[in-house]
Design an enzyme around this catalytic site. Structure first.
Site, PDB file in Angstrom:
ATOM      1  N   HIS A 161     -12.604   4.058   2.763  1.00  0.00           N
ATOM      2  CA  HIS A 161     -11.764   3.628   1.933  1.00  0.00           C
ATOM      3  C   HIS A 161     -11.859   2.381   1.107  1.00  0.00           C
ATOM      4  O   HIS A 161     -11.560   2.591  -0.255  1.00  0.00           O
ATOM      5  CB  HIS A 161     -10.340   3.575   2.896  1.00  0.00           C
ATOM      6  CG  HIS A 161      -9.177   3.265   2.145  1.00  0.00           C
ATOM      7  ND1 HIS A 161      -8.115   4.262   1.559  1.00  0.00           N
ATOM      8  CD2 HIS A 161      -8.670   2.101   1.350  1.00  0.00           C
ATOM      9  CE1 HIS A 161      -7.097   3.517   1.077  1.00  0.00           C
ATOM     10  NE2 HIS A 161      -7.554   2.264   1.172  1.00  0.00           N
ATOM     11  N   GLU A 162     -12.186   1.601   1.623  1.00  0.00           N
ATOM     12  CA  GLU A 162     -12.517   0.141   0.802  1.00  0.00           C
ATOM     13  C   GLU A 162     -13.545   0.140  -0.065  1.00  0.00           C
ATOM     14  O   GLU A 162     -13.779  -0.016  -1.026  1.00  0.00           O
ATOM     15  CB  GLU A 162     -12.863  -0.969   1.882  1.00  0.00           C
ATOM     16  CG  GLU A 162     -11.743  -1.336   2.924  1.00  0.00           C
ATOM     17  CD  GLU A 162     -10.408  -1.597   2.138  1.00  0.00           C
ATOM     18  OE1 GLU A 162     -10.422  -2.354   1.118  1.00  0.00           O
ATOM     19  OE2 GLU A 162      -9.245  -1.287   2.761  1.00  0.00           O
TER      20      GLU A 162
ATOM     21  N   HIS B 269     -12.609   1.864  -3.171  1.00  0.00           N
ATOM     22  CA  HIS B 269     -11.612   1.078  -3.973  1.00  0.00           C
ATOM     23  C   HIS B 269     -12.605   0.311  -4.912  1.00  0.00           C
ATOM     24  O   HIS B 269     -12.236   0.419  -6.322  1.00  0.00           O
ATOM     25  CB  HIS B 269     -11.023  -0.054  -3.011  1.00  0.00           C
ATOM     26  CG  HIS B 269      -9.619   0.420  -2.609  1.00  0.00           C
ATOM     27  ND1 HIS B 269      -8.646   0.931  -3.663  1.00  0.00           N
ATOM     28  CD2 HIS B 269      -9.007   0.267  -1.571  1.00  0.00           C
ATOM     29  CE1 HIS B 269      -7.446   1.203  -2.965  1.00  0.00           C
ATOM     30  NE2 HIS B 269      -7.805   0.766  -1.546  1.00  0.00           N
TER      31      HIS B 269
ATOM     32  N   GLU C  32      -4.394   3.931  -3.614  1.00  0.00           N
ATOM     33  CA  GLU C  32      -4.571   3.923  -2.087  1.00  0.00           C
ATOM     34  C   GLU C  32      -4.735   5.374  -1.801  1.00  0.00           C
ATOM     35  O   GLU C  32      -5.585   5.931  -1.265  1.00  0.00           O
ATOM     36  CB  GLU C  32      -3.173   3.519  -1.389  1.00  0.00           C
ATOM     37  CG  GLU C  32      -3.105   2.077  -1.517  1.00  0.00           C
ATOM     38  CD  GLU C  32      -4.186   1.250  -0.914  1.00  0.00           C
ATOM     39  OE1 GLU C  32      -4.714   1.760   0.422  1.00  0.00           O
ATOM     40  OE2 GLU C  32      -4.806   0.251  -1.363  1.00  0.00           O
TER      41      GLU C  32
END
Length: 267
Positions: A126-127, A130, A188
């Site tokens: 997920h990071e 981003h 997100e």
């Protein structure tokens, strides 16, 4: 007021020129320089390491192992475009972060909630996405454009005195809840989707992302309603992940057949 029209036209031209497409096909505004943001990310990461206690040894090796497996699954151009670094920080909160340039941090508290390598990969993936989706650039650009729009509106309408200030305060709050926070929720959700596929491509079981959010929900604590939060609710995230799980599982099976079988011992 004749200056307003040229200013509006100029802002529109700038906005159109700065419109790009996100990895999921969403139109976005990117006014900032990626190179400058990457440099700021490096500086912020260095300062963070100086101010917060870091943890080495087996926790760092574990987190690094997961991050390396995820980065290896990226296309070569994306893999080489960033200075991928990850560190473990001693902090009881179950959190992680990513900065422009590929700099990431994981708190020790998260290692208690993410109970195996697959659940940790859901967070780190997920990071990573981003960073790849340039969400920091979009966030900064949206805030800049919003502040510019409120400033122009204030000048154009002649909003002065206590009444004008009160109205501008209300407009500012409307922009916060109507524009800035929803943008963050979209970021997100986009990182959830892209991170799910990345962890599957790296050979991590994508079903662990659902277990991770069950663990997060079990942590409890008061949460604001989704429309007042910069993050989707846990229930919404789980629903969105489940909707994409069939594709993620197919990618996971292809990765395993290709020999991508990460083995990162948990400390």
């Amino acid at each position: 007021m004749r200056w307003i029209t040229p200013l509006a036209v100029g802002a529109l031209c700038l906005t159109l020129a700065a419109c790009t497409t996100s990895p999921t096909g969403r139109q976005r505004l990117t006014l900032a320089s990626d190179a400058q943001l990457d440099q700021m990310g490096a500086q912020a990461f260095q300062q963070y390491q100086q101010e917060r206690p870091m943890v080495g040894g087996s926790p760092q090796r574990y987190v690094q192992c997961v991050a390396d497996a995820l980065v290896r699954a990226l296309p070569p151009q994306q893999r080489q475009a960033e200075n991928w670094q990850i560190r473990v920080f001693r902090d009881d909160s179950a959190n992680a972060f990513a900065l422009p340039g590929g700099y990431m941090g994981v708190n020790t508290g998260l290692l208690e909630v993410a109970r195996n390598q697959d659940q940790l990969a859901a967070v780190v993936g997920h990071e990573i996405t981003h960073v790849l989706a340039r969400h920091a650039n979009e966030r900064v650009s949206t805030q800049t454009a919003t502040q510019l729009g409120l400033s122009v509106l204030s000048s154009a309408a002649g909003l002065e005195g206590a009444g004008g200030q009160q109205l501008m305060g209300a407009l500012g709050m409307g922009a916060q809840y109507g524009i800035l926070m929803p943008f963050s929720r979209r970021h997100e959700s986009e990182a959830d989707e892209l991170g799910l596929f990345l962890m599957a491509d790296a050979g991590f079981d994508p079903r662990a992302s659902l277990a991770l959010w069950e663990n997060m929900s079990a942590q409890g604590g008061a949460r604001p309603p989704a429309w007042l939060s910069s993050h989707p609710s846990h229930g919404q995230r789980t629903q969105d992940l489940q909707a994409r799980m069939d594709e993620a599982l197919a990618r996971y099976e292809r990765a395993r057949q290709a020999g991508r079988t990460p083995d990162c011992p948990r400390p």
